[in-house]
Motif scaffolding. Structure first.
Motif, mmCIF file in Angstrom:
data_model
loop_
_atom_site.group_PDB
_atom_site.id
_atom_site.type_symbol
_atom_site.label_atom_id
_atom_site.label_comp_id
_atom_site.label_asym_id
_atom_site.label_seq_id
_atom_site.Cartn_x
_atom_site.Cartn_y
_atom_site.Cartn_z
ATOM 1 N N PHE A 103 0.834 -1.211 0.000
ATOM 2 C CA PHE A 103 0.000 0.000 0.000
ATOM 3 C C PHE A 103 0.870 1.263 0.000
ATOM 4 C CE2 PHE A 103 -2.942 -3.187 1.266
ATOM 5 C CZ PHE A 103 -4.207 -2.723 0.959
ATOM 6 N N SER A 104 0.394 2.288 -0.701
ATOM 7 C CA SER A 104 1.055 3.594 -0.592
ATOM 8 C C SER A 104 0.390 4.411 0.518
ATOM 9 C CB SER A 104 0.983 4.336 -1.924
ATOM 10 O OG SER A 104 -0.372 4.552 -2.283
ATOM 11 N N GLU A 105 -0.893 4.116 0.770
ATOM 12 C CA GLU A 105 -1.622 4.803 1.843
ATOM 13 C C GLU A 105 -2.646 3.832 2.421
ATOM 14 O OE1 GLU A 105 -2.554 8.930 0.727
ATOM 15 O OE2 GLU A 105 -4.316 8.706 2.029
ATOM 16 N N ILE A 106 -2.661 3.722 3.736
ATOM 17 C CA ILE A 106 -3.585 2.770 4.361
ATOM 18 C C ILE A 106 -4.735 3.509 5.021
ATOM 19 C CG2 ILE A 106 -3.852 1.042 6.199
ATOM 20 C CD1 ILE A 106 -1.013 0.115 5.579
ATOM 21 N N ASP A 107 -5.946 3.062 4.687
ATOM 22 C CA ASP A 107 -7.135 3.613 5.326
ATOM 23 C C ASP A 107 -7.358 2.878 6.652
ATOM 24 O OD1 ASP A 107 -9.443 5.075 5.709
ATOM 25 O OD2 ASP A 107 -10.684 3.532 4.758
ATOM 26 N N GLU A 108 -7.662 1.587 6.589
ATOM 27 C CA GLU A 108 -7.941 0.828 7.818
ATOM 28 C C GLU A 108 -7.136 -0.456 7.892
ATOM 29 O OE1 GLU A 108 -12.012 0.606 9.091
ATOM 30 O OE2 GLU A 108 -11.698 -1.211 10.268
ATOM 31 N N LEU A 109 -6.619 -0.719 9.080
ATOM 32 C CA LEU A 109 -6.001 -2.005 9.410
ATOM 33 C C LEU A 109 -6.992 -2.744 10.298
ATOM 34 C CD1 LEU A 109 -2.420 -0.697 10.318
ATOM 35 C CD2 LEU A 109 -3.012 -2.054 8.293
ATOM 36 N N GLY A 110 -7.689 -3.717 9.731
ATOM 37 C CA GLY A 110 -8.764 -4.388 10.479
ATOM 38 C C GLY A 110 -8.455 -5.853 10.669
ATOM 39 N N THR A 111 -8.001 -6.230 11.854
ATOM 40 C CA THR A 111 -7.767 -7.646 12.121
ATOM 41 C C THR A 111 -9.110 -8.364 12.154
ATOM 42 O OG1 THR A 111 -5.852 -7.000 13.441
ATOM 43 C CG2 THR A 111 -6.602 -9.272 13.654
ATOM 44 N N ARG A 112 -9.183 -9.520 11.504
ATOM 45 C CA ARG A 112 -10.418 -10.309 11.457
ATOM 46 C C ARG A 112 -10.059 -11.755 11.730
ATOM 47 N NH1 ARG A 112 -11.781 -5.858 11.483
ATOM 48 N NH2 ARG A 112 -13.331 -4.749 10.228
ATOM 49 N N ASP A 113 -10.652 -12.313 12.789
ATOM 50 C CA ASP A 113 -10.324 -13.646 13.263
ATOM 51 C C ASP A 113 -11.586 -14.494 13.221
ATOM 52 O OD1 ASP A 113 -10.449 -15.669 15.480
ATOM 53 O OD2 ASP A 113 -8.385 -15.031 15.816
#
Lengths: 403, 403
Positions: free
Chosen positions: B160-170
């Protein structure tokens, strides 16, 4: 009459408060494993004394009976102690009353189809012995069982020529709030007993099949309770009425349905899924406890929730069949107590008050001789009319709804 | 490298089994409060020794470190013991790794809006001290947190050049059955920790607001997990990633959602309603116990359910933002373990195996010098590539799905 009250919890405390206003007995000893609790309940009347008792020991119960020349033992502890209290009373030559019956054990192979050891089996096994000794064990004389059984006898004697079903229906609209006014989960009756009766296989009686069981929470039905309580979801629950009524009242079917509501059913199902309803002790970081005792311990004591509770509780019997006039009849005989009334009048919440008033009435009828008997008997073995009249005289009249 | 593994439960046992196949370390001491359990885990390798430890005592941990000339303390006990183990390692001059972080405390007035003491706050408060001493505390290096944080660093560096959301999903589709083949409730991970993370106020991070909290089980979302697991209902849960990722990875929002499923959510809600999630001891018939410890004690030990479990577990990070090509991008980086594979290959169930493999890899990278650092650091403070390569080399490759 000299009464030994075993158990000064919610129902025992209310029993002491109600009996204090009546003059049919000479003395009452309030006994509890917690002497301070017994002393608090005994402080209400000059005829009262307090004592410590181990309800799990028939010897402890018998010794107290002998010490205080007890004529009637009133059992107000969890039904797990039914047999030692019952045996202790007999050993000391006293009559006996309880508000439940000895516990059941599920059928080992088909728990949700067939009965194993039934409620009261252990007590009825001793019936002959009690009868021969001329002693009375009046079992199941709370409100349910108790008043519901009195209603069954009343319906058979005075309202119906033929009874199809005797269906006890119990429901309430009680709400308990915390200090901030938020609704909290706080059962109005012993959580230990509630788990016992709700998770055991419900028992049903039919004339052709006899007693049989179903899975928990079977045959859900919305019943419309009177005096503003309104519709509540009711399900089959194991209860003493189903074991008592068919022994003395002619009918085709006997059921008990409890208005648990869906939240309470979910809670009980989760406790069962996790095994937190189990009574066998488990080892937890160096100590041993029964999971069900832990569940009961984390919840507010039912004896203390009265001031934070609002609403009404209803106990009743729905009778269907043929009336005295030969026409189909469907009648709900019921008893409603408003918590604000029982708190103002007696300082006890409505559910324990409603349970406790019935054995006081029964003792008064035994004291006056209006009720007499020997053996192990249920409330439906006696004439209902003097009981219902006295209930009204105690200030808590019953009702009837044709439906 | 001489490792002290504190805790020989589910994850500790799997750690010992995985590390036994690697040659990057010289010695490993398995320590537990239950010496027999430590001895069983230590029996797998000639470099292993067993010891008894009191994880609640920094002195006990430090003494063991000195006795065995420990260079790295691997914390595999419940996070309630994080601080004594962390402090004990520092006192003895050892580096430290854990798979969680020090516990949070809800905000006293607005628990579901604002953070109180956050996860890891106590450890980060000591960061300077660790840095000055040239010692490394690598926190949150299990699978979640751990591999999820490695994925975040990988996404930022390579995708990514720009990250909106880092969403861990388990999520998982695991089923445990009893001896008769009936499905039973048996969490695959410490119930104590599951209650802790699921009932604490979930924490979210946003660039403009910083860290804030919501009510439990907020923002339900059905996420479609890969490799046949399929859609599972996920809800916000308090988790270390949300506290770690924003410290090292540039993004707009960080969340953690756990695929609990509706049955598990109901169970947790009921435990909370009844107060059975509480950790403070209550008095129960003469003994004192913590209700949450009782809940954990009545359930099957997660370390023993492996043979009766089927299905797969998936840990992953859903990253949204702008790709290196300037186009909108939505990528799920994930790691799936099939229980039948981990049981056949290692004799440990998939959830504990997947948790334990990551700190073994991290220790190997620290032993070889591929990873170096001082202070209190999360996994995203290190280069992701050698970690992910080694994960594949360990036989459990990761996956990527563009969505």
């Amino acid at each position: 009459m000299r009464i030994l009250l075993i158990g000064a919890g919610g129902v025992g405390g209310a029993f002491a408060a109600i009996a204090a206003r009546r003059d049919f007995f000479e003395a009452l000893v309030v006994a509890d494993y917690d002497l301070a609790r017994a002393e608090r309940a005994a402080a209400t009347d000059s005829r009262y004394a307090a004592a410590r008792v181990d309800a799990s020991s028939a010897e402890s119960v018998a010794a107290l009976c002998r010490e205080h020349r007890i004529t009637h033992v009133m059992n107000a502890v969890d039904p797990v102690f039914d047999m030692p209290v019952f045996d202790g009373a007999f050993a000391a030559g006293a009559d006996y009353l309880d508000m439940a019956m000895s516990l059941s054990k599920p059928h080992p192979e088909a728990p949700y189809e067939r009965t194993g050891v039934k409620l009261g089996d252990e007590q009825f096994a001793a019936a002959e012995e009690w009868e021969e000794a001329g002693r009375l064990a009046l079992v199941g004389i709370g409100v349910e069982p108790g008043l519901s059984d009195v209603f069954a006898r009343y319906a058979a004697d005075h309202l119906f020529s033929e009874i199809d079903e005797l269906g006890t229906r119990d429901g309430a609209n009680l709400v308990v709030t915390d200090d901030d006014g938020n609704e909290i989960f706080a059962p109005s009756f012993s959580m230990w007993t509630t788990i016992e009766e709700c998770l055991n296989p419900p028992v049903i009686w039919e004339r052709e099949r006899g007693w049989f069981t179903t899975p928990p929470f079977s045959e859900p039905e919305v019943f419309d309770f009177p005096e503003g309580i309104g519709p509540v979801e009711c399900v089959n629950v194991e209860h003493e009425e189903v074991l008592l009524m068919p022994r003395w009242v002619d009918c085709r079917r006997v059921t008990f349905k409890y208005g648990l509501g869906s939240e309470f059913i979910t809670i009980l199902q989760v406790l069962h899924t996790l095994g937190l309803d189990r009574t066998e002790k488990v080892r937890v970081k160096g100590v041993e406890v029964s999971p069900r005792d832990v569940v009961a311990a984390v919840l507010p004591d039912p004896a203390t929730v009265g001031p934070r509770m609002t609403g009404k509780t209803c106990a009743g019997l729905w009778v269907t069949g043929t009336g005295k006039d030969g026409q189909p009849r469907s009648t709900y005989l019921y008893h409603v107590v408003d918590n604000s009334w029982s708190m103002a009048e007696y300082g006890h919440q409505c559910v324990v008050w409603q349970t406790a008033v019935n054995p006081v009435i029964a003792l008064e009828l035994l004291a006056t001789g209006a009720w007499q008997g020997a053996g192990v008997l249920g409330p439906e073995a006696f004439d209902a009319v003097p009981f219902l009249d006295l209930l009204t005289a105690y200030g808590a009249p019953w009702g009837r709804r044709e439906q």
